[in-house]
Design an enzyme around this catalytic site. Structure first.
Site, PDB file in Angstrom:
ATOM      1  N   TYR A  59      -3.311  -0.607  10.601  1.00 24.48           N
ATOM      2  CA  TYR A  59      -2.244   0.119  11.288  1.00 24.48           C
ATOM      3  C   TYR A  59      -2.713   1.485  11.771  1.00 24.48           C
ATOM      4  CZ  TYR A  59       2.222  -2.367  11.108  1.00 24.48           C
ATOM      5  OH  TYR A  59       3.261  -3.232  11.342  1.00 24.48           O
ATOM      6  N   ALA A  89       0.834  -1.204   0.000  1.00 23.67           N
ATOM      7  CA  ALA A  89       0.000   0.000   0.000  1.00 23.67           C
ATOM      8  C   ALA A  89       0.868   1.252   0.000  1.00 23.67           C
ATOM      9  CB  ALA A  89      -0.918   0.000   1.214  1.00 23.67           C
ATOM     10  N   PHE A  90       0.439   2.257  -0.743  1.00 25.48           N
ATOM     11  CA  PHE A  90       1.022   3.597  -0.697  1.00 25.48           C
ATOM     12  C   PHE A  90       0.002   4.462   0.051  1.00 25.48           C
ATOM     13  CE2 PHE A  90       3.580   1.532  -3.701  1.00 25.48           C
ATOM     14  CZ  PHE A  90       4.717   2.278  -3.954  1.00 25.48           C
ATOM     15  N   ASP A  91       0.145   4.500   1.375  1.00 28.56           N
ATOM     16  CA  ASP A  91      -0.964   4.958   2.204  1.00 28.56           C
ATOM     17  C   ASP A  91      -1.340   6.419   1.982  1.00 28.56           C
ATOM     18  OD1 ASP A  91      -1.213   2.449   3.241  1.00 28.56           O
ATOM     19  OD2 ASP A  91      -0.177   2.871   5.110  1.00 28.56           O
ATOM     20  N   ASP A 132      16.328  27.075  -5.586  1.00 29.64           N
ATOM     21  CA  ASP A 132      15.314  26.934  -4.536  1.00 29.64           C
ATOM     22  C   ASP A 132      15.118  25.459  -4.190  1.00 29.64           C
ATOM     23  OD1 ASP A 132      13.319  27.369  -2.708  1.00 29.64           O
ATOM     24  OD2 ASP A 132      11.862  28.187  -4.123  1.00 29.64           O
TER      25      ASP A 132
END
Length: 716
Positions: free
Chosen positions: A414, A328-330, A630
Site C-alpha cells: 500500500y 498490520a499496525f503500520d 490539559d
C-alpha cells in the site's frame, strides 16, 4: 492445511534501501537551535558511538540499532523555555532516544548537549519486539528465498526455478503461533520481468521467518502439495509493461506562480498567510506539526501544540488460516518515517515546491539520508467566499488558496499519502489518500473459486480480501492557550433526537407552533469514560475544543475549534478478537486523556506481536478526570475496503480525513481581508477574453485569482 517447521540459518545479511545512502550532513534546513529541530546526521553518529561504548563496557558483543531519534523535551520544559523568550543560551538538554537489539530490546537515552555524548539511561525491555525496519523486511525476504524447503516447494509444486521471479511480501505477524522475532512472507510469482505486477500471481503458501535465528521456522500450506493453478495472466501498470495503450488526448495543465509562493521559512518554522507552523520528522510518525498558531490582527494565537498520526491498524476479514494472522499496525510495526518515499518534482507535487529532507539510521547506527521526504506547496482551492447583490448586479468574490504539507509512505503493497491543509480562514484539514496495490491471495480451500466468501475476485483466480484501514490521530490542542492547552475543555455537540442520549426534540406547542424548531445540545466531556465517543452523522455530531479563559466578544462563549469527523464504520472485528484487544483505539472515534509525556502510542509502545491491552485501553481504565488536565484528543477514522475490480492492478486514491474548524475563535470571518483582483492568466477555452456574459461580466474584474499567485502573491 499443512504446516512445516524447518529452516537453514543465515546470519550475515545487511541491507540498505536503494533509495538511501550514508551521509554526513544535517537535515530539515539549517540548524536554528530550536529544541524540536530533528536529530541530525552528526548527532546520530555521536549517539551510536556512545551506545557502542556502553555496550562494550557491559560485555555486549552483538548490537543492532533499531532506532536513533530525538527525545523531545517534556511539554512543560518546552513551554517554560518559550515563556522565557526562547533563549539560545538556555536550551533544554538535547537528548537522543535509541532502541537497540542485543537481541533483547534496550531503550537508551544519550545526552548530546552539555559535554561529550553520554548514555544517561539503559533499560532492557523484556518480552517486546521493536518495529521491523526496512532492513528487517529485506532480510526476511532474503531468508525466505534462501530456505531449502521454500525452494523445494517452488520447484516441485509450482515449477518455479528462477528465484528472482519470486516476491515475498514481509508482514508483521498478528497472533504469532510461536515465540521469536517473526515476519511472515506472502508469496507471489512474477510474470517474466522484475517489474511485473506480482499481485496478479499469488502463491498459496506462507513462510514465517525468525529474524533473530536467521531462518524460516514455519511454512503454512493451505493446499499442501495440490494447490490450484496459479493465475498466469499478466495485469500491469508499469509504464513499460502496461497492456493497454496510454491516452493521447491529455494536454498540459501547468501550475504557475510568477511571483513565487507566499511562505517564508526559518529553519523548520513555516510562516504562511497568518499561519505559523513548526515541523519535524521522525522514524515512527513521519511528519509532526508543533506550535501551530494564527496571527490574528498582530496577536499570535495558539491552535495546536502538537499533532501527528500515531497508529493505524489494517485488519483483514478472512477467517481462514493463515490469514487470521493478517493484521498490520503500520505505525508501530514498521514506522511511517522508515517507509517514506523520496518525492518526485512534477509527479508527487505540482507547482512551486519546497522540499524538506530527512535523516534516519541503519542497523549499524549510521545516518541514512532521505531526500525530498516532505513536500510543501500552495494550491488553489476554489472560492473562499462570494456574494452577488442581485439588486445592483455587483459581486464580491475571493478565491481561496491553501498551504499543503505532505509525505507519502509505501508499506509493502500500500501507499499512504498524508496531507495537512491550512486555509486562509483558519481551517486545518487532514487527508489520507490510500493507493498502491491490493494484497492478493488465492481463494482458500472450501470456498467457491468463482465467488470467495471473504473477498473480491479482481482478476480470474486473484482474490482481494475485505479489510479495514483504521487511523489514530493524536491532537494536543492549544486553542488560544499559551500554556499549551492546559485549561481546555472538550465538548460534544449534536442536534435533534437520537437514541441513547439525553437529546430531546422540541415538541410542537405554543413555543413551536409550526414544528420547525430544533436545538443544539452541548455536553462537556469531563472524564475519560465520558469522552469515549462514536460518530453519528444523523445528529450532526462533532466535538468542540474550547477555552473557557478566552471569550468571544459578541457571544460571550469560550473561543473554540471544532473537530468535524468523517463518519464511517469503526473496527468491525468482534470485541473478543485479538484485533480488538490490540487495536482498542479503533473501537471509538474519540478518546480524550489528560496529557502525559509518556502516553504517545494508542496501541502501546511496542505493538508488534503484542497480545493487546496496552495504550489507550490501559490508560483510560483509571477513568481519570479531564477537568484542568490539559486534554489530548485521539481521533480514529478510516476506510472499510471492499475491493473492486477497478482497484486492480493499482488502486485509484481512496480519501479519508477530518477537519479542525474555528468556532467562535475569530471575531468575524478572518478571510474577509483577502484582496480583490482577477487572475490575468485565465482565459476562455475558445481564446476570447471578452465574452464573459452580460449578467456578471462587470463583476469578474473584481474576483480574486489566487491560483497563480498574481493578486495575492505579495501577501505574506
Amino acid at each position: 492445511m499443512g504446516v512445516t517447521t524447518i529452516g537453514t540459518s543465515i546470519t550475515t545479511f545487511t541491507f540498505i534501501n536503494s533509495r538511501q545512502s550514508v551521509v554526513n550532513y544535517a537535515i530539515m534546513g539549517k540548524a536554528y537551535g530550536h529544541p524540536l529541530d530533528p536529530i541530525t546526521a552528526e548527532e546520530i553518529s555521536l549517539a551510536a558511538a556512545a551506545c557502542k561504548e556502553k555496550a562494550t563496557a557491559l560485555g555486549i558483543t552483538s548490537l543492532r540499532f533499531n532506532t536513533i531519534t530525538l527525545q523531545e523535551p517534556a511539554k512543560q520544559t518546552l513551554i517554560a523555555w518559550q515563556h522565557a523568550g526562547c533563549p539560545a543560551d538556555a536550551l533544554p538538554p538535547r537528548e537522543a532516544f535509541c532502541i537497540l537489539q542485543t537481541p533483547t530490546a534496550v531503550e537508551v537515552l544519550v545526552r548530546l548537549s552539555e559535554g561529550p555524548p553520554k548514555v544517561t539511561s539503559w533499560a532492557e525491555m523484556e518480552g517486546v519486539q521493536p518495529l521491523a525496519t526496512p532492513e528487517d523486511c529485506e532480510l526476511a525476504e532474503a531468508l525466505a528465498k534462501a530456505d531449502p524447503e521454500v525452494q523445494r516447494i517452488l520447484s516441485e509444486v509450482y515449477g518455479i526455478e528462477d528465484i528472482a521471479m519470486v516476491a515475498c511480501d514481509p508482514w508483521s505477524v498478528h497472533l504469532p503461533p510461536m515465540a521469536g522475532r517473526l515476519i511472515q512472507t506472502f508469496m507471489y510469482q512474477r510474470g517474466g520481468s522484475l517489474d511485473d505486477n506480482h499481485y496478479a500471481h499469488p502463491l498459496d503458501f506462507v513462510p514465517i521467518v525468525d529474524l533473530d535465528k536467521g531462518k524460516v521456522v514455519r511454512i503454512d500450506r493451505p493446499y499442501g502439495d495440490s494447490p490450484p493453478q496459479i493465475p498466469s495472466t499478466n495485469i500491469n501498470y508499469h509504464r513499460d509493461l502496461c497492456e493497454v495503450p496510454f491516452r493521447s488526448d491529455i494536454k498540459p495543465l501547468d501550475i504557475v506562480q510568477p511571483q513565487g509562493a507566499c511562505w517564508t521559512i526559518e529553519g523548520n518554522l513555516i510562516k504562511w498567510q497568518r499561519w505559523q507552523i513548526r515541523m519535524s520528522f521522525n522514524y515512527r510518525e513521519g511528519l509532526v506539526l508543533h506550535d501551530v498558531a494564527y496571527d490574528d490582527a498582530g496577536k499570535l494565537r495558539p491552535v495546536v501544540h502538537r499533532m501527528s498520526l500515531v497508529e493505524m491498524a489494517v485488519p483483514y476479514a478472512d477467517p481462514n488460516e493463515p490469514y487470521t494472522r493478517k493484521c498490520a499496525f503500520d505505525v508501530g510495526d514498521y514506522g511511517l518515517g522508515n517507509c517514506t518515499n523520496s518525492l518526485e518534482l512534477g509527479c508527487d507535487c505540482l507547482g512551486n515546491i519546497h522540499y524538506f529532507d530527512a535523516v534516519l539510521n541503519n542497523s549499524k547506527g549510521e545516518p541514512v539520508a532521505l531526500k525530498k521526504a516532505v513536500c510543501m506547496h500552495e494550491e488553489d482551492s476554489g472560492i473562499m467566499w462570494k456574494h452577488l447583490e442581485y439588486r445592483t448586479g455587483h459581486a464580491e468574490v475571493r478565491r481561496s488558496r491553501r498551504l499543503v504539507l505532505s509525505f507519502i509512505c509505501t508499506v509493502v503493497n500500500y501507499e499512504y499519502a498524508f496531507y495537512y491543509y491550512f486555509a486562509q480562514d483558519g481551517t486545518i484539514s487532514y487527508e489520507i489518500k490510500l493507493t498502491g496495490e491490493l494484497s492478493t491471495n488465492l481463494v482458500s480451500p472450501g470456498e467457491d473459486p468463482s465467488a470467495p466468501d471473504w473477498g473480491t475476485l479482481v482478476a480470474p483466480g486473484v482474490n482481494a480480501q475485505y479489510h479495514q484501514h483504521m487511523f489514530s490521530m493524536r491532537i494536543d490542542p492549544a486553542v488560544d492557550d499559551a500554556q499549551g492547552g492546559a485549561g481546555l475543555v472538550v465538548a460534544e455537540v449534536r442536534q435533534s433526537l437520537e437514541a441513547g442520549v439525553d437529546a430531546v426534540a422540541v415538541p410542537e406547542g405554543p413555543d413551536n407552533p409550526a414544528g420547525n424548531a430544533f436545538t443544539v445540545l452541548e455536553t462537556d466531556l469531563l472524564t475519560e469514560s465520558e469522552a469515549q465517543r462514536v460518530c453519528n452523522a444523523s445528529s450532526g455530531r462533532y466535538w468542540k475544543i474550547k477555552n473557557p479563559a478566552s471569550r468571544h466578544p459578541a457571544t460571550g462563549k469560550p473561543v473554540a475549534y471544532k473537530l468535524m469527523p468523517m463518519a464511517g464504520p469503526l473496527l468491525l472485528a468482534a470485541p473478543s478478537s485479538g484485533i480488538a484487544k490490540r487495536g482498542a483505539f479503533a473501537t471509538k472515534a474519540l478518546w480524550v486523556t489528560p496529557h502525559q509525556d509518556m502516553e504517545r502510542w494508542p496501541a502501546g509502545d511496542y505493538p508488534m506481536q503484542h497480545a493487546g491491552g496496552d495504550g489507550l485501553a490501559k490508560w483510560t481504565a483509571a477513568n481519570r478526570s479531564l477537568a484542568g488536565a490539559d486534554p489530548v484528543i485521539w481521533h480514529t477514522f478510516g476506510a472499510t475496503h471492499v475491493p473492486r475490480p477497478e482497484d486492480f492492478p493499482v488502486m485509484p486514491c481512496e480519501v479519508v480525513g477530518f477537519m479542525l474548524k474555528p468556532f467562535g475563535f475569530f471575531e468575524y470571518n478572518p478571510a474577509r481581508d483577502l484582496p480583490p483582483g482577477s487572475n490575468k492568466a485565465s482565459m476562455l477555452a475558445n481564446g476570447s477574453c471578452c465574452a464573459n456574459g452580460s449578467a456578471n461580466g462587470s463583476a469578474n474584474g473584481t474576483t480574486n485569482g489566487t491560483a497563480n499567485g498574481t493578486a495575492n502573491g505579495k501577501v505574506h
